[in-house]
Design a protein around this motif. Structure first.
Motif, PDB file in Angstrom:
ATOM      1  N   ASN A   1       0.561  -1.278  -0.032  1.00 53.39           N
ATOM      2  CA  ASN A   1      -0.339   0.157  -0.014  1.00 53.39           C
ATOM      3  C   ASN A   1       0.620   1.341  -0.094  1.00 53.39           C
ATOM      4  OD1 ASN A   1      -2.362  -1.816  -0.089  1.00 53.39           O
ATOM      5  ND2 ASN A   1      -2.584  -1.281   2.000  1.00 53.39           N
ATOM      6  N   SER A   2       2.078   1.006   0.531  1.00 54.12           N
ATOM      7  CA  SER A   2       2.553   2.587   0.434  1.00 54.12           C
ATOM      8  C   SER A   2       3.167   2.999  -1.018  1.00 54.12           C
ATOM      9  CB  SER A   2       4.134   2.210   2.031  1.00 54.12           C
ATOM     10  OG  SER A   2       5.271   0.966   0.859  1.00 54.12           O
ATOM     11  N   GLY A   3       3.989   2.172  -1.620  1.00 47.29           N
ATOM     12  CA  GLY A   3       4.392   1.863  -3.465  1.00 47.29           C
ATOM     13  C   GLY A   3       5.227   1.798  -3.457  1.00 47.29           C
ATOM     14  N   MET A   4       5.789   1.443  -2.151  1.00 47.06           N
ATOM     15  CA  MET A   4       8.007   1.761  -2.308  1.00 47.06           C
ATOM     16  C   MET A   4       8.451   0.687  -3.245  1.00 47.06           C
ATOM     17  SD  MET A   4       8.798   4.015   0.240  1.00 47.06           S
ATOM     18  CE  MET A   4       7.816   4.812   1.163  1.00 47.06           C
ATOM     19  N   HIS A   5       7.491  -0.216  -3.272  1.00 50.33           N
ATOM     20  CA  HIS A   5       8.019  -1.466  -4.367  1.00 50.33           C
ATOM     21  C   HIS A   5       8.338  -0.697  -5.873  1.00 50.33           C
ATOM     22  CE1 HIS A   5       4.155  -1.608  -4.802  1.00 50.33           C
ATOM     23  NE2 HIS A   5       4.097  -2.008  -5.530  1.00 50.33           N
TER      24      HIS A   5
ATOM     25  N   ILE B   1     -15.697   1.686   8.845  1.00 50.89           N
ATOM     26  CA  ILE B   1     -14.044   2.380   8.465  1.00 50.89           C
ATOM     27  C   ILE B   1     -13.609   2.900   9.697  1.00 50.89           C
ATOM     28  CG2 ILE B   1     -13.310   3.681   6.193  1.00 50.89           C
ATOM     29  CD1 ILE B   1     -15.751   2.148   5.210  1.00 50.89           C
ATOM     30  N   VAL B   2     -12.176   2.711   9.335  1.00 56.12           N
ATOM     31  CA  VAL B   2     -11.868   3.515  10.832  1.00 56.12           C
ATOM     32  C   VAL B   2      -9.862   3.157  10.265  1.00 56.12           C
ATOM     33  CG1 VAL B   2     -12.166   1.250  12.631  1.00 56.12           C
ATOM     34  CG2 VAL B   2     -10.466   0.562  11.169  1.00 56.12           C
ATOM     35  N   ASP B   3      -9.335   3.906  10.782  1.00 52.85           N
ATOM     36  CA  ASP B   3      -7.911   3.855  10.462  1.00 52.85           C
ATOM     37  C   ASP B   3      -7.014   3.307  10.519  1.00 52.85           C
ATOM     38  OD1 ASP B   3      -8.818   7.192   9.814  1.00 52.85           O
ATOM     39  OD2 ASP B   3      -8.814   7.729  12.209  1.00 52.85           O
ATOM     40  N   ALA B   4      -6.764   2.552  10.865  1.00 47.29           N
ATOM     41  CA  ALA B   4      -5.841   1.086  11.614  1.00 47.29           C
ATOM     42  C   ALA B   4      -6.836  -0.219  12.220  1.00 47.29           C
ATOM     43  CB  ALA B   4      -4.782   1.826  12.120  1.00 47.29           C
ATOM     44  N   LEU B   5      -6.254  -1.016  11.962  1.00 44.25           N
ATOM     45  CA  LEU B   5      -6.725  -2.287  13.188  1.00 44.25           C
ATOM     46  C   LEU B   5      -6.050  -2.370  13.504  1.00 44.25           C
ATOM     47  CD1 LEU B   5      -7.571  -4.848   9.996  1.00 44.25           C
ATOM     48  CD2 LEU B   5      -9.312  -3.079  10.849  1.00 44.25           C
TER      49      LEU B   5
ATOM     50  N   VAL C   1     -12.974  -1.679   8.043  1.00 48.31           N
ATOM     51  CA  VAL C   1     -12.334  -1.828   6.848  1.00 48.31           C
ATOM     52  C   VAL C   1     -11.005  -0.870   7.160  1.00 48.31           C
ATOM     53  CG1 VAL C   1     -12.013  -1.259   4.491  1.00 48.31           C
ATOM     54  CG2 VAL C   1     -13.608  -2.662   5.113  1.00 48.31           C
ATOM     55  N   VAL C   2      -9.841  -0.739   6.239  1.00 46.24           N
ATOM     56  CA  VAL C   2      -8.850   0.377   6.724  1.00 46.24           C
ATOM     57  C   VAL C   2      -8.699   1.050   5.102  1.00 46.24           C
ATOM     58  CG1 VAL C   2      -6.818   1.549   6.646  1.00 46.24           C
ATOM     59  CG2 VAL C   2      -7.720  -0.165   8.376  1.00 46.24           C
ATOM     60  N   PRO C   3      -9.341   1.608   4.640  1.00 49.28           N
ATOM     61  CA  PRO C   3      -9.447   2.789   2.998  1.00 49.28           C
ATOM     62  C   PRO C   3      -8.287   3.246   2.856  1.00 49.28           C
ATOM     63  CG  PRO C   3     -10.557   4.115   4.624  1.00 49.28           C
ATOM     64  CD  PRO C   3     -10.172   2.983   5.378  1.00 49.28           C
ATOM     65  N   ARG C   4      -7.703   3.029   1.119  1.00 49.98           N
ATOM     66  CA  ARG C   4      -6.249   4.038   0.796  1.00 49.98           C
ATOM     67  C   ARG C   4      -6.266   4.824   0.928  1.00 49.98           C
ATOM     68  NH1 ARG C   4      -4.233  -0.171  -4.007  1.00 49.98           N
ATOM     69  NH2 ARG C   4      -4.457  -2.576  -3.127  1.00 49.98           N
ATOM     70  N   SER C   5      -7.820   5.326   0.357  1.00 49.49           N
ATOM     71  CA  SER C   5      -7.932   6.817   0.691  1.00 49.49           C
ATOM     72  C   SER C   5      -9.260   7.472   0.680  1.00 49.49           C
ATOM     73  CB  SER C   5      -7.809   7.241  -0.650  1.00 49.49           C
ATOM     74  OG  SER C   5      -8.886   6.804  -1.683  1.00 49.49           O
TER      75      SER C   5
ATOM     76  N   PRO D   1      -9.847  -2.416  -4.835  1.00 51.75           N
ATOM     77  CA  PRO D   1      -9.214  -1.174  -5.454  1.00 51.75           C
ATOM     78  C   PRO D   1      -8.496  -0.666  -4.240  1.00 51.75           C
ATOM     79  CG  PRO D   1     -10.494  -0.288  -6.800  1.00 51.75           C
ATOM     80  CD  PRO D   1     -11.000  -1.814  -6.348  1.00 51.75           C
ATOM     81  N   GLN D   2      -9.218  -0.026  -3.355  1.00 51.59           N
ATOM     82  CA  GLN D   2      -9.715   1.115  -2.356  1.00 51.59           C
ATOM     83  C   GLN D   2      -9.694   0.491  -1.009  1.00 51.59           C
ATOM     84  OE1 GLN D   2      -8.672   4.130  -2.732  1.00 51.59           O
ATOM     85  NE2 GLN D   2      -8.899   3.278  -5.160  1.00 51.59           N
ATOM     86  N   VAL D   3      -9.446  -0.923  -0.887  1.00 53.95           N
ATOM     87  CA  VAL D   3      -9.170  -1.445   0.813  1.00 53.95           C
ATOM     88  C   VAL D   3      -7.665  -2.090   1.163  1.00 53.95           C
ATOM     89  CG1 VAL D   3      -9.622  -4.189   1.855  1.00 53.95           C
ATOM     90  CG2 VAL D   3     -11.713  -2.806   0.477  1.00 53.95           C
TER      91      VAL D   3
END
Length: 498
Positions: free
Chosen positions: A249-253, A466-470, A435-439, A412-414
């Protein structure tokens, strides 16, 4: 002759490759095998001078930055004939005290700056305090059948239990021939598993036994992990699903070179199929492998190379272990019938420490109850349905939370998702999703509509929060008891809970 104790493995490796680097903690330091052996013997003298005797339990309280000191203390305890009890440093002080009290630890060896809860007669020391000036090798006081460690389970389904493992269990399958060591394709094996977890202990044995040096950051972040892969050209990388999801999810790859990775392994819990597919795309040169085991069953495990044709499969037993699925009366079930998953280790079995009742439930004739429901396909590959305690009985149906979570991950947004049962006045229990959303902007209504084409009506969550973190424990597993409290206190003005 193959050493059958952990100190024996260290002695062999130090004799064969004394100047080879065994452990690298990024930004903190390195440890060669010669240094590891010398420091462990010095610290063992310190333990013996303080009165430690064979069979004593010694708590080990270390954070990720102190992997080198932890490795020294771990082997020192065993050289002294005592039992190593790694305790995750992230636990609350009261829980640390409870675990140390349960195993009857007489001392705690700890990392830098860590506060050890008062234990009355229990004494504490840092590895440097123990090493002193004595450099003579200690005559190791342990044999293969002696208890080597007690490792506490994560406690996601109840109170953590102490799992005892002998030296024969820990050293099973270890390789002594340099040209046959595991992961020879790699100079570095990267992981970020916490000390005090089964995955972390596996990495410590890899540091003793495998070809590459064990590389770890003091603390996991996606950016730090990606930089280490690129900087060290790591060939082997291990994660847990929570780390994999956060990393992707971070896109670091996409910002760093991932081409060096040829093996990417995931442990601790099953990867959702969509996450496996994303990992395969993010690491184009890597074989993605899912490992399935438990603290109780190790070294028994199943191994599965990710196969798009079998996206949810967890493979077949490896290294001489065995696998079966049984019905309510213990009968072995044929392929595709769902039942309890059991594994049998090819090594000396583990057992719960000071808990004969739990032993009788989980360990039977060399077999270990995994606490999961699953089935075998026609080719003998294991497929998980759910944790036994997580299956939701909703009306006349039994629902797998794992399958609904896998469907949510296809959106795609989960970013992260967890599914559990909550009380219902008519059906008894229904599903709820957190659920933590990507956006921002993803709603429970949208997610329920997305699921309608992917799950049956009785599998559709009644609520989506919908939450910020699990909330996760030190092993990266979701703590569903905390989720239930979140759902209870959340606004309930509509069925979506958003």
């Amino acid at each position: 002759m193959i050493p059958r104790t952990v100190p024996g493995m260290l002695a062999l490796r130090a004799a064969q490759e004394p100047e080879r680097i065994a452990i690298v903690v990024a930004g903190e330091g390195e440890l060669t095998f010669a240094q590891w052996e010398r420091r462990s013997h010095a610290a063992a003298h310190g333990l013996l001078d303080r009165g430690v005797r064979p069979g004593d339990r010694i708590g080990l309280l270390f954070e990720g930055r102190d992997w080198i000191d932890f490795a020294v203390a771990y082997c020192a305890v065993q050289l002294a004939g005592a039992v190593a009890v790694p305790v995750p440093a992230r636990l609350a002080p009261a829980e640390v005290q409870r675990l140390l009290g349960h195993c009857g630890a007489c001392a705690v060896v700890h990392g830098r700056g860590l506060r050890v809860p008062d234990g009355g007669e229990r004494w504490t020391a840092a590895p440097a305090d123990l090493e002193g000036r004595e450099t003579r090798p200690v005559d190791a006081r342990v044999g293969p059948d002696d208890l080597a460690q007690i490792l506490y389970t994560s406690g996601t389904t109840g109170t953590p239990k102490g799992v005892g493992a002998t030296h024969a269990n820990l050293t099973f399958g270890c390789e002594t021939r340099p040209n046959r060591r595991r992961f020879r394709h790699s100079r570095y094996l990267l992981h970020a598993f916490p000390i005090g977890t089964n995955a972390g202990q596996t990495m410590l044995i890899n540091a003793l036994d495998a070809h590459p040096a064990m590389l770890t950051p003091p603390r996991f972040t996606p950016a730090r992990f990606a930089r280490l892969i690129a900087a060290y050209a790591a060939g082997t990388v291990f994660v847990v699903p929570a780390m994999a999801i956060e990393f992707l999810n971070s896109g670091m790859h996409e910002r760093y070179d991932m081409s060096s990775v040829v093996l990417l392994g995931s442990a601790a819990s099953a990867l959702p199929p969509s996450v496996s597919a994303r990992l395969a795309a993010a690491f184009p040169n890597a074989t993605v492998i899912n490992y399935y085991t438990s603290t109780e069953a190790a070294p028994a495990q199943t191994i599965m190379v990710y196969d798009p044709a079998r996206p949810g499969a967890l493979g077949r037993p490896a290294f001489g272990g065995a696998l079966r699925v049984t019905g309510p009366d213990g009968e072995v079930l044929p392929p595709r019938e769902v039942g309890e998953v059991w594994m049998r280790s090819p090594a000396a079995p583990r057992s719960y420490y000071r808990d004969e009742g739990a032993n009788a439930e989980a360990f039977r004739d060399g077999w270990v109850r995994m606490g999961d429901l699953g089935y075998l396909d026609a080719d003998g590959h294991l497929h998980l349905v759910d944790r036994e305690g997580d299956v939701v009985k909703s009306g006349a149906f039994k629902v797998s939370t794992i399958q609904v979570e896998a469907a949510l991950y296809e959106h795609p947004q989960v970013a992260e998702a967890a599914v559990l049962g909550v009380p219902h006045p008519v059906l008894g229990t229904v599903l709820a999703a957190v659920v933590v959303p990507r956006s921002a902007g993803v709603s429970g209504v949208e997610l329920r509509a997305f699921l309608m084409d992917r799950v049956a009506a009785h599998e559709l969550p009644e609520r989506v929060l919908i939450v910020d973190a699990l909330p996760r424990n030190q092993s990266g597993k979701v703590i569903k008891t905390v989720l239930r409290r979140l759902l209870e206190t959340a606004t309930t003005g509509n069925p979506e809970g958003t």
